[in-house]
Enzyme design. Structure first.
Site, PDB file in Angstrom:
ATOM      1  N   LEU A 280      -3.635  -7.539   3.300  1.00 11.75           N
ATOM      2  CA  LEU A 280      -4.304  -8.548   4.120  1.00 11.75           C
ATOM      3  C   LEU A 280      -5.425  -9.227   3.334  1.00 11.75           C
ATOM      4  O   LEU A 280      -5.707 -10.411   3.522  1.00 11.75           O
ATOM      5  CB  LEU A 280      -4.878  -7.877   5.373  1.00 11.75           C
ATOM      6  N   ALA A 281      -6.069  -8.477   2.466  1.00 12.17           N
ATOM      7  CA  ALA A 281      -7.254  -9.008   1.787  1.00 12.17           C
ATOM      8  C   ALA A 281      -7.517  -8.237   0.508  1.00 12.17           C
ATOM      9  O   ALA A 281      -6.919  -7.191   0.252  1.00 12.17           O
ATOM     10  CB  ALA A 281      -8.465  -8.899   2.714  1.00 12.17           C
TER      11      ALA A 281
ATOM     12  N   GLU B  17       7.521   5.100  -3.680  1.00 17.07           N
ATOM     13  CA  GLU B  17       7.873   4.735  -5.057  1.00 17.07           C
ATOM     14  C   GLU B  17       8.813   3.545  -5.059  1.00 17.07           C
ATOM     15  O   GLU B  17       9.481   3.294  -4.069  1.00 17.07           O
ATOM     16  CB  GLU B  17       8.533   5.932  -5.740  1.00 17.07           C
TER      17      GLU B  17
ATOM     18  N   GLY C 293      -9.459  -5.816  -1.080  1.00 19.67           N
ATOM     19  CA  GLY C 293     -10.425  -4.742  -0.852  1.00 19.67           C
ATOM     20  C   GLY C 293     -10.603  -3.943  -2.132  1.00 19.67           C
ATOM     21  O   GLY C 293     -10.294  -4.421  -3.225  1.00 19.67           O
TER      22      GLY C 293
ATOM     23  N   HIS D  12       0.813  -1.212   0.000  1.00 21.38           N
ATOM     24  CA  HIS D  12       0.000   0.000   0.000  1.00 21.38           C
ATOM     25  C   HIS D  12       0.849   1.265   0.000  1.00 21.38           C
ATOM     26  O   HIS D  12       0.604   2.191  -0.765  1.00 21.38           O
ATOM     27  CB  HIS D  12      -0.955  -0.006   1.193  1.00 21.38           C
TER      28      HIS D  12
ATOM     29  N   HIS E 172      -8.955  -1.452  -3.359  1.00 23.90           N
ATOM     30  CA  HIS E 172      -7.738  -1.208  -4.136  1.00 23.90           C
ATOM     31  C   HIS E 172      -7.467  -2.374  -5.085  1.00 23.90           C
ATOM     32  O   HIS E 172      -7.197  -2.171  -6.265  1.00 23.90           O
ATOM     33  CB  HIS E 172      -6.528  -1.055  -3.205  1.00 23.90           C
TER      34      HIS E 172
END
Lengths: 121, 121
Positions: free
Chosen positions: A72-73, A47, A75, A11, A77
């Site tokens: 984690l999962a 970056e 989602g 992320h 994104h």
């Protein structure tokens, strides 16, 4: 011969220290796969971007790119943003096989390790 | 006798499916620690909140609460937001020992499992 690249996709965060565990993972992946090009990429704040990382992998001669979300999962994104990015890089690099793996948190071994740590065993 | 609770603290997301891996982790922690109260809590978008989860643990008679962040790393949420929440619940429940663990992503076993999955080995 197939030249493989593994792009770890995290992320990102404003705090530079946030990336330290992801860098440890990248270093360990490189040890496990010494012949592969291993690149850590980020969705935001840090970056390189996912697109830049896949470009770098293709430029290094990789013909097989495995993108692994350090999430984690799945989602928003991963369901919405990442497929658009993947489509863009696949169109630009038709010579590369670019595979998007499930998020690390979906893996049974990762679930077990997180559970063992959480349980304090 | 010490009654232990383990509160797994995840970020949360708008998509209900996002919580599925976290629920798998919670189920596995409960198997590993059948006598403990295991509660999954969220920072945002999902419920219960961390404060509600610790309240529920204390109400269930827990005297020892282990809060485990299901985060890849210590970012702004864990460095800034969570200490404030922890202070609030500790003040409200002086009878409880409430411990905040490092994020799961900081654990060596979790790093190894994520690396193995990422490497495809």
């Amino acid at each position: 011969m197939t030249q493989q690249a593994i792009v770890l996709f995290a992320h990102g965060a404003r705090d530079p220290e946030w990336a330290l565990p992801a860098r440890r993972i990248a270093a360990e992946v490189q040890q496990l796969r010494p012949a592969a090009t291993v690149i850590l990429a980020f969705l935001e704040f840090m970056e390189p971007t996912l697109v830049d990382a896949v470009e770098a992998a293709a430029a290094s001669g990789a013909t097989d790119v495995r993108v692994v979300p350090l999430f984690l999962a799945q989602g928003g994104h991963l369901k919405r943003d990442v497929p658009v990015l993947m489509e863009a890089v696949r169109t630009k690099h038709p010579e590369c096989h670019i595979e998007l793996a499930l998020a690390v948190g979906e893996d049974e071994g990762v679930v077990r390790a997180m559970a063992a740590y959480s349980a304090g065993v």
